[in-house]
Scaffold this active site. Structure first.
Site, PDB file in Angstrom:
ATOM      1  N   LYS A  63       0.536  -1.351  -0.392  1.00 23.21           N
ATOM      2  CA  LYS A  63      -0.040   0.459  -0.175  1.00 23.21           C
ATOM      3  C   LYS A  63       0.980   1.368  -0.304  1.00 23.21           C
ATOM      4  O   LYS A  63       1.053   2.555  -0.873  1.00 23.21           O
ATOM      5  CB  LYS A  63      -0.761   0.033   1.456  1.00 23.21           C
ATOM      6  N   GLN A 107      -4.248  -1.220   9.801  1.00 21.37           N
ATOM      7  CA  GLN A 107      -4.290  -2.734   8.950  1.00 21.37           C
ATOM      8  C   GLN A 107      -4.423  -3.323  10.043  1.00 21.37           C
ATOM      9  O   GLN A 107      -4.310  -3.241  10.890  1.00 21.37           O
ATOM     10  CB  GLN A 107      -3.226  -3.281   8.800  1.00 21.37           C
ATOM     11  N   ASP A 130     -10.841   2.757   4.228  1.00 22.82           N
ATOM     12  CA  ASP A 130     -10.598   1.216   4.036  1.00 22.82           C
ATOM     13  C   ASP A 130     -12.194   1.089   4.556  1.00 22.82           C
ATOM     14  O   ASP A 130     -13.085   0.343   4.433  1.00 22.82           O
ATOM     15  CB  ASP A 130     -10.466   1.070   5.667  1.00 22.82           C
TER      16      ASP A 130
HETATM   17  N1  GUN Z   1      -6.663  -6.331   7.250  1.00 21.64           N
HETATM   18  C1  GUN Z   1      -6.754  -7.653   5.484  1.00 21.64           C
HETATM   19  N2  GUN Z   1      -7.557  -6.912   4.458  1.00 21.64           N
HETATM   20  C2  GUN Z   1      -7.805  -5.435   5.363  1.00 21.64           C
HETATM   21  C3  GUN Z   1      -7.893  -4.736   4.917  1.00 21.64           C
HETATM   22  O1  GUN Z   1      -9.055  -4.135   3.567  1.00 21.64           O
HETATM   23  N3  GUN Z   1      -8.375  -3.065   5.203  1.00 21.64           N
HETATM   24  C4  GUN Z   1      -7.559  -3.331   6.820  1.00 21.64           C
HETATM   25  N4  GUN Z   1      -7.394  -1.822   7.462  1.00 21.64           N
HETATM   26  N5  GUN Z   1      -6.918  -4.101   7.234  1.00 21.64           N
HETATM   27  C5  GUN Z   1      -7.188  -5.214   6.393  1.00 21.64           C
END
Ligand code: GUN
Length: 304
Positions: A63, A107, A130
């Protein structure tokens, strides 16, 4: 519309190539970022990683890297697993107040002992790229998706579904859709997106009775349960469009592993009309759409 992202498999199903579909999102992100920067607005994304889970580390780095490659302000904040909730909250408050940051992503999962809901609810909903804050979930659920930020994986899945159905000469409108899994980040928003396009939606989960019978009704199947190859080929309706969101590591012997989805892919190739592979399917869309959400948040913040 050219259906370059649909490839023959040599069997019944077409393969939905996530990498090709994602390339179009990436190209649009580049164009939109350049247009914003030309107007003096540089999108900013802050990614917060707590603890040292290796898989989360890989996701977070991808990311941060894509944000930097696009020319965003890109920050990665690494906190120890032992961080106090108050210190995590303080970082979120600081990022909420920073005008150079338009997107904040914490995350998940957070290490044991931390309150995920409290952390996620603390994020300014306008910076919640998100799409997981209750304000954004509520906007999506009340049919105001245009004002919400939508979680990236269901957003990407919906784009693949719409484009595939169109390419096959079918409609989402009126179709039977089954979403397997009811998480806040995937199953629930996926159901809302399908409902907004007038599909008849069933959300199935671990307590669903006769899951094969439920799946057999579906013109569209979205599997997001995290159980390797749980959905068998003979559960699928002939010609179904299948989006496999699972990414499961299974032992391949000799200390090696391989990635499989939640759908028994090889079996599904003889039943489905189109299916996403794992890897190389919907997972390819997630990070580009996170960037698209950050661009959208920056555009709204600038009133552009
Ligand atoms: N952990 C697994 N997928 C995601 C996601 O799309 N966003 C976040 N913040 N954590 C994750």
């Amino acid at each position: 519309m050219p259906a370059d992202f649909l490839r023959p498999s040599g069997r019944k199903a077409l393969i939905i190539d996530g990498k090709i579909a994602a390339a179009a999102v990436i190209a649009e992100n580049e164009r939109a970022t350049a247009a914003l920067i030309a107007r003096g607005v540089k999108p900013g994304l802050a990614v917060v990683l707590v603890g040292d889970d290796p898989a989360s580390g890989v996701y977070v780095r991808s990311k941060s890297k894509m944000a930097a490659a696009l020319g965003f302000t890109s920050q990665q904040h690494n906190l120890p697993a032992t961080v106090a909730q108050a210190d995590l909250n303080a970082l979120i408050d600081k990022l909420n107040a920073d005008p150079a940051i338009h997107g904040i992503l914490v995350q998940l999962p957070l290490p044991r002992g931390l309150d995920s809901a409290a952390a996620l609810e603390r994020i300014d909903p306008r910076k919640d790229v998100d799409g997981i804050h209750p304000v954004n979930a509520g906007l999506l659920a009340t049919g105001a998706a245009a004002r919400a930020l939508v979680p990236c994986t269901p957003f990407g899945s919906m784009k693949l579904i719409e484009r595939t159905m169109t390419a096959l000469g079918r409609k989402v409108d009126g179709a039977e859709a089954v979403v397997i899994g009811r998480s806040n980040l995937m199953g629930k928003p996926m159901a809302q997106l399908l409902l907004a396009q007038n599909a008849t939606v069933t959300v199935a989960h671990s307590r669903t009775r006769d899951l094969p019978g439920v799946v057999r009704r579906a013109d569209i199947v979205v599997a997001a349960v995290g159980q390797p190859e749980m959905v068998r080929g003979d559960w699928l309706k002939d010609g179904a469009v299948v989006i496999d969101v699972g990414i499961n590591r299974i032992d391949a012997g000799e200390g090696k592993y391989r990635l499989v989805g939640d759908v028994a892919y090889d079996e599904a190739l003889d039943r489905a009309g189109a299916i996403t592979p794992v890897p190389g399917g919907v997972g390819q869309m997630t990070v580009p759409l996170l960037m698209a959400n950050t661009i959208e948040a920056a555009r709204r913040a600038a009133g552009a």
